[in-house]
Write an enzyme that holds these catalytic residues in place. Structure first.
Site, PDB file in Angstrom:
ATOM      1  N   ASP A 100       0.862  -1.189   0.000  1.00 53.49           N
ATOM      2  CA  ASP A 100       0.000   0.000   0.000  1.00 53.49           C
ATOM      3  C   ASP A 100       0.893   1.232   0.000  1.00 53.49           C
ATOM      4  O   ASP A 100       1.871   1.291   0.751  1.00 53.49           O
ATOM      5  CB  ASP A 100      -0.909  -0.019   1.251  1.00 53.49           C
ATOM      6  CG  ASP A 100      -2.101   0.908   1.125  1.00 53.49           C
ATOM      7  OD1 ASP A 100      -1.884   2.111   0.878  1.00 53.49           O
ATOM      8  OD2 ASP A 100      -3.238   0.445   1.285  1.00 53.49           O
ATOM      9  N   ASN A 101       0.547   2.218  -0.823  1.00 53.09           N
ATOM     10  CA  ASN A 101       1.373   3.444  -0.860  1.00 53.09           C
ATOM     11  C   ASN A 101       0.879   4.495   0.130  1.00 53.09           C
ATOM     12  O   ASN A 101       1.404   5.607   0.158  1.00 53.09           O
ATOM     13  CB  ASN A 101       1.431   4.016  -2.285  1.00 53.09           C
ATOM     14  CG  ASN A 101       0.074   4.480  -2.781  1.00 53.09           C
ATOM     15  OD1 ASN A 101      -0.929   4.369  -2.074  1.00 53.09           O
ATOM     16  ND2 ASN A 101       0.035   4.985  -4.000  1.00 53.09           N
ATOM     17  N   LEU A 102      -0.130   4.153   0.896  1.00 48.16           N
ATOM     18  CA  LEU A 102      -0.685   5.040   1.937  1.00 48.16           C
ATOM     19  C   LEU A 102      -1.218   6.355   1.366  1.00 48.16           C
ATOM     20  O   LEU A 102      -1.323   7.340   2.085  1.00 48.16           O
ATOM     21  CB  LEU A 102       0.338   5.312   3.056  1.00 48.16           C
ATOM     22  CG  LEU A 102       0.822   4.082   3.841  1.00 48.16           C
ATOM     23  CD1 LEU A 102       1.685   4.510   5.037  1.00 48.16           C
ATOM     24  CD2 LEU A 102      -0.350   3.235   4.349  1.00 48.16           C
ATOM     25  N   GLY A 120      -4.636   4.840   2.621  1.00 47.64           N
ATOM     26  CA  GLY A 120      -4.526   3.928   3.763  1.00 47.64           C
ATOM     27  C   GLY A 120      -3.689   4.562   4.867  1.00 47.64           C
ATOM     28  O   GLY A 120      -3.088   5.620   4.657  1.00 47.64           O
ATOM     29  N   ASP A 152       4.194   1.206  -4.179  1.00 51.01           N
ATOM     30  CA  ASP A 152       3.164   1.505  -5.165  1.00 51.01           C
ATOM     31  C   ASP A 152       2.977   0.320  -6.116  1.00 51.01           C
ATOM     32  O   ASP A 152       3.972  -0.242  -6.581  1.00 51.01           O
ATOM     33  CB  ASP A 152       3.616   2.751  -5.947  1.00 51.01           C
ATOM     34  CG  ASP A 152       2.448   3.451  -6.579  1.00 51.01           C
ATOM     35  OD1 ASP A 152       1.807   2.840  -7.464  1.00 51.01           O
ATOM     36  OD2 ASP A 152       2.166   4.580  -6.177  1.00 51.01           O
ATOM     37  N   ALA A 163      -6.212  -2.309  -4.083  1.00 43.85           N
ATOM     38  CA  ALA A 163      -5.667  -0.967  -4.316  1.00 43.85           C
ATOM     39  C   ALA A 163      -6.362  -0.351  -5.520  1.00 43.85           C
ATOM     40  O   ALA A 163      -6.480  -0.977  -6.572  1.00 43.85           O
ATOM     41  CB  ALA A 163      -4.155  -1.044  -4.563  1.00 43.85           C
ATOM     42  N   SER A 199     -17.075  -3.278  -8.193  1.00 45.78           N
ATOM     43  CA  SER A 199     -17.970  -2.271  -7.610  1.00 45.78           C
ATOM     44  C   SER A 199     -19.339  -2.330  -8.270  1.00 45.78           C
ATOM     45  O   SER A 199     -19.461  -2.687  -9.455  1.00 45.78           O
ATOM     46  CB  SER A 199     -17.366  -0.889  -7.853  1.00 45.78           C
ATOM     47  OG  SER A 199     -18.312   0.109  -7.598  1.00 45.78           O
ATOM     48  N   TYR A 225     -14.217   5.241 -13.505  1.00 45.86           N
ATOM     49  CA  TYR A 225     -14.024   4.259 -12.431  1.00 45.86           C
ATOM     50  C   TYR A 225     -14.829   2.985 -12.716  1.00 45.86           C
ATOM     51  O   TYR A 225     -14.276   1.871 -12.664  1.00 45.86           O
ATOM     52  CB  TYR A 225     -14.463   4.905 -11.113  1.00 45.86           C
ATOM     53  CG  TYR A 225     -14.512   3.996  -9.915  1.00 45.86           C
ATOM     54  CD1 TYR A 225     -13.378   3.767  -9.138  1.00 45.86           C
ATOM     55  CD2 TYR A 225     -15.707   3.380  -9.526  1.00 45.86           C
ATOM     56  CE1 TYR A 225     -13.434   2.956  -8.026  1.00 45.86           C
ATOM     57  CE2 TYR A 225     -15.770   2.564  -8.419  1.00 45.86           C
ATOM     58  CZ  TYR A 225     -14.627   2.356  -7.667  1.00 45.86           C
ATOM     59  OH  TYR A 225     -14.683   1.544  -6.563  1.00 45.86           O
ATOM     60  N   ILE A 260     -29.100  18.415   3.141  1.00 45.84           N
ATOM     61  CA  ILE A 260     -29.373  17.407   2.102  1.00 45.84           C
ATOM     62  C   ILE A 260     -29.398  18.152   0.772  1.00 45.84           C
ATOM     63  O   ILE A 260     -30.145  19.125   0.606  1.00 45.84           O
ATOM     64  CB  ILE A 260     -30.734  16.708   2.343  1.00 45.84           C
ATOM     65  CG1 ILE A 260     -30.669  15.838   3.598  1.00 45.84           C
ATOM     66  CG2 ILE A 260     -31.124  15.872   1.134  1.00 45.84           C
ATOM     67  CD1 ILE A 260     -31.937  15.038   3.872  1.00 45.84           C
TER      68      ILE A 260
END
Ligand SMILES: NC(=O)c1ccc[n+]([C@@H]2O[C@H](COP(=O)([O-])OP(=O)(O)OC[C@H]3O[C@@H](n4cnc5c(N)ncnc54)[C@H](O)[C@@H]3O)[C@@H](O)[C@H]2O)c1
Length: 327
Positions: free
Chosen positions: A39-41, A44, A64, A85, A127, A152, A212
């Site tokens: 993980d490249n943070l 995260g 990465d 990722a 997703s 995406y 809202i």
């Protein structure tokens, strides 16, 4: 059932992230030999990994997935890979080329390396965005993805198809999981695109009217993060391969209902204020049909929206308090 996890070596890309950190915790219950997190943070954090960072089984590599040499080092020796990722939907829209490098090119590199190093199974985080506005509600996996309008969603469809073709060409086993709206403790609280739940919790804390945008009729299917982690482990343990599964809570909740539920669990009598919608959201409804995951993976969500919101609220308010004390 044969425990595939025990004594095995598992790589999790994005394992320091929101969902990934729960997958690590779920896997640790079954005594793997090694869990490597790459993980490249960028999103995260060490905070997310607090419960396991000192566990000798866990090896955290800050790096990465675009670094192919490093990616190969991590894949070599892994029995199983969870590929989590990714850039978020808004980050992809803001920087599609960056999205291409992370979501498409690096996913391709990963698939190729999994074949080269004889990885036994990949669990790919897809997703519900693949559907765009779905054709049916509840939405089965057989709904087509042609309505998706986002980079995406397109990248996730491509990822699923990439793994399908690698199964067909090279026999690489995989399962893709189409998460719906995942929420829970450790979700993003500070980013530019902080989720509406967190903004409302801030309003409750500060006694300000929650906003809202639009009429609040847009619906989502909110699934608790621990249930999503369980779906990941079920996908690994099952013998199922070359399949995509919905992972939702199978409850359709409008933004208005969500706000009511958050106010209720926090004993708040605040009244919402409505504002004109300032973004165009082409997806007005989400509702998963999970029956395929129930039948083939034995997965069913266990956390109700009320329970999940309770846990989220408690975590968030404690986090805020701790931050204030440390200033
Ligand atoms: N949260 C949701 O509601 C949701 C819904 C559908 C699908 N997903 C998918 O689930 C997966 C996990 O999502 P999440 O909500 O935990 O998001 P997250 O952003 O918390 O986790 C993704 C992790 O990947 C890391 N990462 C990003 N780019 C990287 C790179 N180039 N190299 C190495 N690490 C990198 C980030 O630092 C982060 O820790 C993602 O693939 C996401 O697209 C999430």
């Amino acid at each position: 059932m044969h425990n595939k996890i025990q004594n095995s070596s598992i790589l999790i890309t994005g394992g320091a992230g929101f969902i990934g950190s729960y997958v690590v915790e779920e896997l640790l219950k079954s005594q793997p030999a090694r869990i490597m997190i790459l993980d490249n943070l960028i999103r995260g954090s060490y905070d997310n990994m607090q419960s396991f960072i000192d566990n000798p089984v866990v090896e955290f590599v800050q790096g990465d997935i675009r670094d192919t040499a490093l990616l190969e080092k991590c894949v070599a020796g892994a029995d199983y890979v969870f590929h989590m990722a990714a850039l978020r939907i808004n980050a992809c829209a803001a920087n599609p080329r960056g999205g291409f490098d992370v979501m498409l090119k690096s996913t391709f590199d990963l698939a190729e390396l999994c074949v080269k190093h004889k990885v036994k199974k990949v669990i790919y985080s897809s997703s519900a965005s693949v559907y765009g506005l779905a054709q049916h509600f509840p939405t089965p996996e057989t709904d087509n993805p042609y309505d998706n309008q986002t980079f995406y969603g397109g990248a996730k469809i491509w990822g699923e198809q990439l793994f399908r073709s690698f199964k067909f060409m090279y026999g690489l086993d995989y399962v893709a999981l189409r998460y719906f709206n995942v929420y829970g403790a450790r979700m993003d609280t500070d980013g530019k695109y902080t989720e509406v739940m967190i903004r409302w919790l801030d309003c409750i804390r500060d006694g300000k009217a929650p906003l809202i945008y639009g009429d609040g009729s847009t619906t989502m299917d909110f699934v608790y993060v621990r249930d999503v982690a369980k779906a990941n482990v079920a996908a690994l343990l099952s013998e199922v391969t070359d399949q995509s599964f919905n992972v939702g809570n199978c409850e359709e909740t409008s933004l208005k209902q969500l706000l009511e539920a958050i106010l209720k669990v926090n004993d708040s009598a605040l009244e919402p204020e409505y504002r004109e919608e300032n973004t165009v959201n082409p997806v007005s409804r989400r509702l998963a049909d999970n029956s395929k995951a129930k039948n083939l993976l034995g997965f069913e969500p266990t956390v109700s929206l009320e329970e999940g919101l309770q846990e989220l609220s408690q975590w968030y308010f404690e986090k805020k308090k701790a931050t204030e004390l440390s200033i």
